[in-house]
Scaffold this motif. Sequence first.
Motif, PDB file in Angstrom:
ATOM      1  N   SER A 241     -25.159 -71.047 -33.968  1.00  0.00           N
ATOM      2  CA  SER A 241     -26.562 -71.053 -33.586  1.00  0.00           C
ATOM      3  C   SER A 241     -27.062 -69.618 -33.498  1.00  0.00           C
ATOM      4  O   SER A 241     -26.260 -68.686 -33.393  1.00  0.00           O
ATOM      5  CB  SER A 241     -26.763 -71.776 -32.252  1.00  0.00           C
ATOM      6  N   ARG A 242     -28.364 -69.463 -33.531  1.00  0.00           N
ATOM      7  CA  ARG A 242     -28.958 -68.124 -33.509  1.00  0.00           C
ATOM      8  C   ARG A 242     -30.111 -68.069 -32.525  1.00  0.00           C
ATOM      9  O   ARG A 242     -30.836 -69.042 -32.330  1.00  0.00           O
ATOM     10  CB  ARG A 242     -29.481 -67.747 -34.903  1.00  0.00           C
ATOM     11  N   ASP A 243     -30.249 -66.902 -31.925  1.00  0.00           N
ATOM     12  CA  ASP A 243     -31.432 -66.571 -31.137  1.00  0.00           C
ATOM     13  C   ASP A 243     -32.099 -65.427 -31.881  1.00  0.00           C
ATOM     14  O   ASP A 243     -31.701 -64.267 -31.744  1.00  0.00           O
ATOM     15  CB  ASP A 243     -31.043 -66.166 -29.719  1.00  0.00           C
ATOM     16  N   ASN A 244     -33.088 -65.760 -32.698  1.00  0.00           N
ATOM     17  CA  ASN A 244     -33.694 -64.752 -33.559  1.00  0.00           C
ATOM     18  C   ASN A 244     -34.424 -63.679 -32.751  1.00  0.00           C
ATOM     19  O   ASN A 244     -34.505 -62.525 -33.184  1.00  0.00           O
ATOM     20  CB  ASN A 244     -34.651 -65.406 -34.541  1.00  0.00           C
ATOM     21  N   ALA A 245     -34.942 -64.048 -31.605  1.00  0.00           N
ATOM     22  CA  ALA A 245     -35.644 -63.066 -30.780  1.00  0.00           C
ATOM     23  C   ALA A 245     -34.687 -61.998 -30.266  1.00  0.00           C
ATOM     24  O   ALA A 245     -35.092 -60.860 -29.986  1.00  0.00           O
ATOM     25  CB  ALA A 245     -36.328 -63.758 -29.615  1.00  0.00           C
ATOM     26  N   LYS A 246     -33.417 -62.353 -30.134  1.00  0.00           N
ATOM     27  CA  LYS A 246     -32.413 -61.413 -29.628  1.00  0.00           C
ATOM     28  C   LYS A 246     -31.499 -60.899 -30.734  1.00  0.00           C
ATOM     29  O   LYS A 246     -30.547 -60.163 -30.445  1.00  0.00           O
ATOM     30  CB  LYS A 246     -31.569 -62.094 -28.547  1.00  0.00           C
ATOM     31  N   ASN A 247     -31.763 -61.290 -31.970  1.00  0.00           N
ATOM     32  CA  ASN A 247     -30.886 -60.900 -33.093  1.00  0.00           C
ATOM     33  C   ASN A 247     -29.431 -61.216 -32.773  1.00  0.00           C
ATOM     34  O   ASN A 247     -28.528 -60.392 -33.016  1.00  0.00           O
ATOM     35  CB  ASN A 247     -31.052 -59.408 -33.410  1.00  0.00           C
ATOM     36  N   THR A 248     -29.213 -62.383 -32.253  1.00  0.00           N
ATOM     37  CA  THR A 248     -27.882 -62.767 -31.789  1.00  0.00           C
ATOM     38  C   THR A 248     -27.463 -64.089 -32.429  1.00  0.00           C
ATOM     39  O   THR A 248     -28.280 -65.003 -32.591  1.00  0.00           O
ATOM     40  CB  THR A 248     -27.869 -62.903 -30.259  1.00  0.00           C
ATOM     41  N   VAL A 249     -26.193 -64.156 -32.782  1.00  0.00           N
ATOM     42  CA  VAL A 249     -25.612 -65.381 -33.309  1.00  0.00           C
ATOM     43  C   VAL A 249     -24.469 -65.792 -32.403  1.00  0.00           C
ATOM     44  O   VAL A 249     -23.762 -64.942 -31.853  1.00  0.00           O
ATOM     45  CB  VAL A 249     -25.143 -65.197 -34.766  1.00  0.00           C
ATOM     46  N   TYR A 250     -24.317 -67.089 -32.239  1.00  0.00           N
ATOM     47  CA  TYR A 250     -23.272 -67.643 -31.387  1.00  0.00           C
ATOM     48  C   TYR A 250     -22.370 -68.556 -32.207  1.00  0.00           C
ATOM     49  O   TYR A 250     -22.791 -69.130 -33.206  1.00  0.00           O
ATOM     50  CB  TYR A 250     -23.888 -68.449 -30.242  1.00  0.00           C
TER      51      TYR A 250
ATOM     52  N   ARG B  84      -9.402 -63.105 -45.171  1.00  0.00           N
ATOM     53  CA  ARG B  84     -10.566 -63.390 -44.338  1.00  0.00           C
ATOM     54  C   ARG B  84     -11.301 -64.580 -44.944  1.00  0.00           C
ATOM     55  O   ARG B  84     -11.503 -64.655 -46.158  1.00  0.00           O
ATOM     56  CB  ARG B  84     -11.479 -62.167 -44.265  1.00  0.00           C
ATOM     57  N   GLU B  85     -11.702 -65.506 -44.076  1.00  0.00           N
ATOM     58  CA  GLU B  85     -12.385 -66.701 -44.558  1.00  0.00           C
ATOM     59  C   GLU B  85     -13.671 -66.946 -43.790  1.00  0.00           C
ATOM     60  O   GLU B  85     -13.775 -66.604 -42.604  1.00  0.00           O
ATOM     61  CB  GLU B  85     -11.469 -67.933 -44.418  1.00  0.00           C
ATOM     62  N   LEU B  86     -14.617 -67.562 -44.465  1.00  0.00           N
ATOM     63  CA  LEU B  86     -15.871 -67.926 -43.821  1.00  0.00           C
ATOM     64  C   LEU B  86     -15.628 -69.101 -42.883  1.00  0.00           C
ATOM     65  O   LEU B  86     -15.027 -70.100 -43.267  1.00  0.00           O
ATOM     66  CB  LEU B  86     -16.912 -68.306 -44.865  1.00  0.00           C
ATOM     67  N   VAL B  87     -16.122 -68.988 -41.669  1.00  0.00           N
ATOM     68  CA  VAL B  87     -16.013 -70.061 -40.688  1.00  0.00           C
ATOM     69  C   VAL B  87     -17.323 -70.834 -40.615  1.00  0.00           C
ATOM     70  O   VAL B  87     -17.346 -72.054 -40.725  1.00  0.00           O
ATOM     71  CB  VAL B  87     -15.663 -69.495 -39.300  1.00  0.00           C
ATOM     72  N   ALA B  88     -18.415 -70.098 -40.436  1.00  0.00           N
ATOM     73  CA  ALA B  88     -19.726 -70.737 -40.327  1.00  0.00           C
ATOM     74  C   ALA B  88     -20.797 -69.714 -40.644  1.00  0.00           C
ATOM     75  O   ALA B  88     -20.615 -68.521 -40.387  1.00  0.00           O
ATOM     76  CB  ALA B  88     -19.946 -71.297 -38.921  1.00  0.00           C
ATOM     77  N   ALA B  89     -21.906 -70.197 -41.202  1.00  0.00           N
ATOM     78  CA  ALA B  89     -22.999 -69.313 -41.558  1.00  0.00           C
ATOM     79  C   ALA B  89     -24.325 -69.966 -41.211  1.00  0.00           C
ATOM     80  O   ALA B  89     -24.446 -71.198 -41.233  1.00  0.00           O
ATOM     81  CB  ALA B  89     -22.952 -68.968 -43.039  1.00  0.00           C
ATOM     82  N   SER B  90     -25.297 -69.118 -40.920  1.00  0.00           N
ATOM     83  CA  SER B  90     -26.641 -69.598 -40.581  1.00  0.00           C
ATOM     84  C   SER B  90     -27.663 -68.762 -41.324  1.00  0.00           C
ATOM     85  O   SER B  90     -27.733 -67.551 -41.126  1.00  0.00           O
ATOM     86  CB  SER B  90     -26.864 -69.491 -39.065  1.00  0.00           C
ATOM     87  N   ALA B  91     -28.447 -69.409 -42.175  1.00  0.00           N
ATOM     88  CA  ALA B  91     -29.491 -68.712 -42.913  1.00  0.00           C
ATOM     89  C   ALA B  91     -30.757 -68.624 -42.063  1.00  0.00           C
ATOM     90  O   ALA B  91     -30.913 -69.339 -41.074  1.00  0.00           O
ATOM     91  CB  ALA B  91     -29.782 -69.440 -44.214  1.00  0.00           C
ATOM     92  N   SER B  92     -31.656 -67.760 -42.486  1.00  0.00           N
ATOM     93  CA  SER B  92     -32.863 -67.533 -41.700  1.00  0.00           C
ATOM     94  C   SER B  92     -33.727 -68.784 -41.596  1.00  0.00           C
ATOM     95  O   SER B  92     -34.441 -68.968 -40.623  1.00  0.00           O
ATOM     96  CB  SER B  92     -33.685 -66.390 -42.299  1.00  0.00           C
ATOM     97  N   GLY B  93     -33.647 -69.661 -42.593  1.00  0.00           N
ATOM     98  CA  GLY B  93     -34.439 -70.892 -42.570  1.00  0.00           C
ATOM     99  C   GLY B  93     -33.842 -72.000 -41.731  1.00  0.00           C
ATOM    100  O   GLY B  93     -34.448 -73.069 -41.596  1.00  0.00           O
ATOM    101  N   GLY B  94     -32.666 -71.756 -41.189  1.00  0.00           N
ATOM    102  CA  GLY B  94     -32.035 -72.744 -40.325  1.00  0.00           C
ATOM    103  C   GLY B  94     -30.882 -73.484 -40.964  1.00  0.00           C
ATOM    104  O   GLY B  94     -30.172 -74.236 -40.300  1.00  0.00           O
ATOM    105  N   THR B  95     -30.681 -73.275 -42.259  1.00  0.00           N
ATOM    106  CA  THR B  95     -29.566 -73.940 -42.929  1.00  0.00           C
ATOM    107  C   THR B  95     -28.244 -73.397 -42.400  1.00  0.00           C
ATOM    108  O   THR B  95     -28.097 -72.198 -42.184  1.00  0.00           O
ATOM    109  CB  THR B  95     -29.638 -73.691 -44.439  1.00  0.00           C
ATOM    110  N   THR B  96     -27.304 -74.298 -42.185  1.00  0.00           N
ATOM    111  CA  THR B  96     -25.983 -73.891 -41.720  1.00  0.00           C
ATOM    112  C   THR B  96     -24.907 -74.391 -42.681  1.00  0.00           C
ATOM    113  O   THR B  96     -25.105 -75.367 -43.414  1.00  0.00           O
ATOM    114  CB  THR B  96     -25.686 -74.417 -40.308  1.00  0.00           C
TER     115      THR B  96
END
Length: 121
Positions: free
Chosen positions: A70-79, A45-57
Amino acid sequence: QVQLVESGGGLVQPGGSLRLSCAASGSIWRINAMAWYRQAPGKQRELVAASASGGTTEYADSVKGRFTISRDNAKNTVYLQMNSLTPEDAAVYYCNANLLRSGAWRAYDYWGQGIQVTVSS
């Protein structure tokens, strides 16, 4: 309980695009980071992409310029928008969230069940 539910996978031709979604639900106090991993048959298993709470990717070198997290923090959703897909991108994609549950004293990693992405003509 916390659940991560992925959607959006499937079969796509080389050069095509897919958009994966992962929604976190349950007794969540705060999500620190969300990420996408993948695992192809016979590979780790390998990391593809990550998004921190501060917006760092962060992106794996193999997907830079083609994938966007990308993230929609209001929906607790990541795309994960995946463009210019190649057969090498075919794998089971897993959503990961490092989050703090309500009432907990530390954050833990949670995983989705995985979703298949197939790239073939």
